[in-house]
Enzyme design. Structure first.
Site, PDB file in Angstrom:
ATOM      1  N   ALA A  88      42.456   1.667  -0.730  1.00  0.00           N
ATOM      2  CA  ALA A  88      42.109   0.266  -0.451  1.00  0.00           C
ATOM      3  C   ALA A  88      42.206  -0.014   1.046  1.00  0.00           C
ATOM      4  O   ALA A  88      42.904  -0.934   1.488  1.00  0.00           O
ATOM      5  CB  ALA A  88      42.992  -0.685  -1.265  1.00  0.00           C
ATOM      6  N   TRP A 135      32.975   6.011   7.217  1.00  0.00           N
ATOM      7  CA  TRP A 135      32.878   4.547   7.364  1.00  0.00           C
ATOM      8  C   TRP A 135      33.968   4.010   8.298  1.00  0.00           C
ATOM      9  O   TRP A 135      35.102   4.467   8.210  1.00  0.00           O
ATOM     10  CB  TRP A 135      33.012   3.884   5.980  1.00  0.00           C
ATOM     11  CG  TRP A 135      32.900   2.389   6.012  1.00  0.00           C
ATOM     12  CD1 TRP A 135      31.933   1.643   6.588  1.00  0.00           C
ATOM     13  CD2 TRP A 135      33.814   1.454   5.412  1.00  0.00           C
ATOM     14  NE1 TRP A 135      32.165   0.301   6.378  1.00  0.00           N
ATOM     15  CE2 TRP A 135      33.313   0.163   5.666  1.00  0.00           C
ATOM     16  CE3 TRP A 135      35.003   1.580   4.679  1.00  0.00           C
ATOM     17  CZ2 TRP A 135      33.956  -0.997   5.213  1.00  0.00           C
ATOM     18  CZ3 TRP A 135      35.633   0.437   4.228  1.00  0.00           C
ATOM     19  CH2 TRP A 135      35.120  -0.843   4.496  1.00  0.00           C
ATOM     20  N   TYR A 162      26.535   3.018   8.641  1.00  0.00           N
ATOM     21  CA  TYR A 162      27.848   3.176   9.275  1.00  0.00           C
ATOM     22  C   TYR A 162      27.697   3.216  10.794  1.00  0.00           C
ATOM     23  O   TYR A 162      27.135   4.148  11.363  1.00  0.00           O
ATOM     24  CB  TYR A 162      28.562   4.439   8.777  1.00  0.00           C
ATOM     25  CG  TYR A 162      28.957   4.391   7.305  1.00  0.00           C
ATOM     26  CD1 TYR A 162      28.897   3.205   6.563  1.00  0.00           C
ATOM     27  CD2 TYR A 162      29.397   5.530   6.642  1.00  0.00           C
ATOM     28  CE1 TYR A 162      29.260   3.163   5.220  1.00  0.00           C
ATOM     29  CE2 TYR A 162      29.767   5.489   5.296  1.00  0.00           C
ATOM     30  CZ  TYR A 162      29.689   4.308   4.594  1.00  0.00           C
ATOM     31  OH  TYR A 162      30.038   4.275   3.261  1.00  0.00           O
TER      32      TYR A 162
HETATM   33  P1  NDP Z   1      40.740   4.631   2.343  1.00  0.00           P
HETATM   34  O1  NDP Z   1      40.929   3.571   1.342  1.00  0.00           O
HETATM   35  O2  NDP Z   1      41.506   5.886   2.151  1.00  0.00           O
HETATM   36  O3  NDP Z   1      41.094   4.011   3.774  1.00  0.00           O
HETATM   37  C1  NDP Z   1      41.111   4.834   4.901  1.00  0.00           C
HETATM   38  C2  NDP Z   1      41.907   4.212   6.012  1.00  0.00           C
HETATM   39  O4  NDP Z   1      43.268   4.003   5.610  1.00  0.00           O
HETATM   40  C3  NDP Z   1      41.975   5.138   7.201  1.00  0.00           C
HETATM   41  O5  NDP Z   1      40.855   5.101   8.007  1.00  0.00           O
HETATM   42  C4  NDP Z   1      43.253   4.708   7.857  1.00  0.00           C
HETATM   43  O6  NDP Z   1      42.969   3.527   8.592  1.00  0.00           O
HETATM   44  C5  NDP Z   1      44.143   4.372   6.662  1.00  0.00           C
HETATM   45  N1  NDP Z   1      44.891   5.557   6.207  1.00  0.00           N
HETATM   46  C6  NDP Z   1      44.416   6.625   5.507  1.00  0.00           C
HETATM   47  N2  NDP Z   1      45.397   7.505   5.247  1.00  0.00           N
HETATM   48  C7  NDP Z   1      46.515   6.997   5.786  1.00  0.00           C
HETATM   49  C8  NDP Z   1      47.857   7.445   5.841  1.00  0.00           C
HETATM   50  N3  NDP Z   1      48.227   8.594   5.271  1.00  0.00           N
HETATM   51  N4  NDP Z   1      48.758   6.668   6.469  1.00  0.00           N
HETATM   52  C9  NDP Z   1      48.403   5.503   7.041  1.00  0.00           C
HETATM   53  N5  NDP Z   1      47.136   5.011   7.037  1.00  0.00           N
HETATM   54  C10 NDP Z   1      46.202   5.752   6.407  1.00  0.00           C
HETATM   55  O7  NDP Z   1      39.223   5.091   2.451  1.00  0.00           O
HETATM   56  P2  NDP Z   1      37.939   4.360   3.085  1.00  0.00           P
HETATM   57  O8  NDP Z   1      37.967   2.906   2.835  1.00  0.00           O
HETATM   58  O9  NDP Z   1      37.770   4.832   4.475  1.00  0.00           O
HETATM   59  O10 NDP Z   1      36.811   4.988   2.163  1.00  0.00           O
HETATM   60  C11 NDP Z   1      36.605   6.408   2.205  1.00  0.00           C
HETATM   61  C12 NDP Z   1      35.146   6.699   2.402  1.00  0.00           C
HETATM   62  O11 NDP Z   1      34.400   6.184   1.302  1.00  0.00           O
HETATM   63  C13 NDP Z   1      34.479   6.065   3.627  1.00  0.00           C
HETATM   64  O12 NDP Z   1      34.737   6.751   4.817  1.00  0.00           O
HETATM   65  C14 NDP Z   1      33.028   6.113   3.225  1.00  0.00           C
HETATM   66  O13 NDP Z   1      32.516   7.405   3.441  1.00  0.00           O
HETATM   67  C15 NDP Z   1      33.110   5.812   1.740  1.00  0.00           C
HETATM   68  N6  NDP Z   1      32.872   4.376   1.459  1.00  0.00           N
HETATM   69  C16 NDP Z   1      31.784   4.049   0.695  1.00  0.00           C
HETATM   70  C17 NDP Z   1      31.486   2.744   0.416  1.00  0.00           C
HETATM   71  C18 NDP Z   1      30.296   2.416  -0.414  1.00  0.00           C
HETATM   72  O14 NDP Z   1      29.930   1.250  -0.515  1.00  0.00           O
HETATM   73  N7  NDP Z   1      29.647   3.391  -1.011  1.00  0.00           N
HETATM   74  C19 NDP Z   1      32.310   1.630   0.935  1.00  0.00           C
HETATM   75  C20 NDP Z   1      33.454   2.080   1.691  1.00  0.00           C
HETATM   76  C21 NDP Z   1      33.717   3.398   1.919  1.00  0.00           C
HETATM   77  P3  NDP Z   1      43.562   3.148  10.028  1.00  0.00           P
HETATM   78  O15 NDP Z   1      44.158   4.345  10.669  1.00  0.00           O
HETATM   79  O16 NDP Z   1      42.455   2.603  10.770  1.00  0.00           O
HETATM   80  O17 NDP Z   1      44.557   2.074   9.738  1.00  0.00           O
END
Ligand code: NDP
Length: 321
Positions: free
Chosen positions: A214, A21, A54
């Site tokens: 989050a 996502w 996505y």
């Molecule tokens: P997270 O809450 O882990 O957020 C991920 C984001 O946080 C990254 O893309 C990055 O963003 C930042 N991040 C992650 N790790 C680090 C770190 N170590 N240090 C600094 N920044 C970090 O997960 P998602 O919100 O992406 O959700 C995970 C998955 O769940 C999605 O990819 C999707 O497959 C699924 N999902 C499902 C949903 C549903 O309705 N069923 C809704 C949402 C997600 P950046 O680098 O851009 O700042």
């Protein structure tokens, strides 16, 4: 890597998995996506999460392309899709929702985009008030019997609707849902811990939880403003920034209260936040989102941090929340 059963099914998913996502097809291009999937797979991740919506299908296209290029053995990884929102920006009435038609069309389109013969997991991305639950359950049952889907489930469905899906399945000898994909993290816990509590016992429901950080809030990276190269700094995600930072940044205040607990354990806050999700035995897999390899590398260390979360530490976290 640790592997956990998806609820009471026989499917063993890696406790940490990886999702597409926002990142795939938007923040992450082909070579970075290839590096991220290879890194995940090499560390034992065996579940890659995706959805028709996505980046309007591009996230699935990119993931399918990269997995094919890496020649990952089809029997060694699992891939998902989700149906509801549609894969085009302005969907026609039959191009979204959970009607039998769209559930079928979306499954076939996902198979094509992901370049696979079957989906390991297929989710109803949200409830559809315009489609009877029985119609959707029947459509999923047919897809499973046709061998196009192996396990089907829901995402963000209220507990009573999941119960209804099970009742329909029981009464009609349809295949019942096996899993739910809810949001679960230190800032958002009630549905997983309270609403769904009876479902784990009654139906052996597994969970593939999303946004464990989050959207990055729980890394502490937004404590002093929104970095330009971050998810919440992306112009297309202003709605998410506003949602996460609403109520005068109440969520950030909680994040600041949690930081000293992670400091006390000698680990980054993100690692503690992920370990906290892993600690819940009803979580089958924590879906990581990472836009950069170094984030993924860091987040993969969360499994080693779970033993640090003793009863005392968990109580301190609860008190801070
Ligand atoms: P997270 O809450 O882990 O957020 C991920 C984001 O946080 C990254 O893309 C990055 O963003 C930042 N991040 C992650 N790790 C680090 C770190 N170590 N240090 C600094 N920044 C970090 O997960 P998602 O919100 O992406 O959700 C995970 C998955 O769940 C999605 O990819 C999707 O497959 C699924 N999902 C499902 C949903 C549903 O309705 N069923 C809704 C949402 C997600 P950046 O680098 O851009 O700042």
């Amino acid at each position: 890597m640790e592997y956990r059963r998806l609820g009471t099914t026989g499917l063993k998913l890696s406790a940490l998995s990886y999702g597409a996502w926002v990142t795939f097809g938007r923040q992450v291009g082909r070579s970075a996506a290839r590096e991220l999937i290879a890194l995940a797979y090499d560390h034992g991740i065996n579940f890659f999460d995706n959805a028709e919506t996505y980046n309007a299908g591009d996230a699935e296209r990119l993931m399918g392309d990269v997995i094919a290029d890496l020649r990952l053995p089809r029997d060694a990884y699992c891939v998902s899709s989700k149906v509801y929102f549609g894969a085009v920006t302005d969907p026609k009435p039959t191009q979204r929702g959970l009607s039998r038609k769209h559930v079928f069309d979306a499954a076939h389109q996902a198979l094509e985009r992901l370049r696979v013969d079957y989906l390991d997991l297929y989710f109803c991305h949200r409830p559809d008030p315009d489609t009877p639950v029985a119609e959707t359950v029947m459509a999923m049952d047919l897809l499973v019997r046709q061998g196009k889907v192996l396990y089907w489930g829901t995402s963000e469905w209220p507990a009573e609707l999941i119960e209804e899906a099970h009742r329909v399945a029981r009464e009609n000898h349809f295949i019942a849902p096996s899993m739910e994909q809810p949001q679960y993290n230190l800032l958002h816990r009630d549905r997983v811990e309270k609403d769904y509590a009876p479902l784990y016992r009654a139906h052996g429901m597994g969970t593939t939880i999303w946004s464990p950080l989050a959207s990055g809030l729980l890394t502490g990276k937004y404590n002093d403003g929104v970095p330009d190269d971050s998810r919440l700094g992306h112009p297309d995600y202003a709605w998410l920034r506003d949602a996460l930072l609403e109520n005068d940044g109440a969520a950030l205040k909680t994040v600041r209260k949690l930081a000293p607990i992670a400091d006390g354990l000698g680990i980054p806050l993100a690692r503690m936040a992920l370990a906290w999700c892993l600690k819940n035995p009803h979580v089958s897999t924590v879906i990581l989102g990472a836009s950069k390899p170094r984030q993924l590398e860091e987040n993969l260390k969360a499994l080693d941090a779970v033993p640090l979360l003793t009863d005392d530490v968990m109580a301190t976290i609860d008190a801070a929340l």
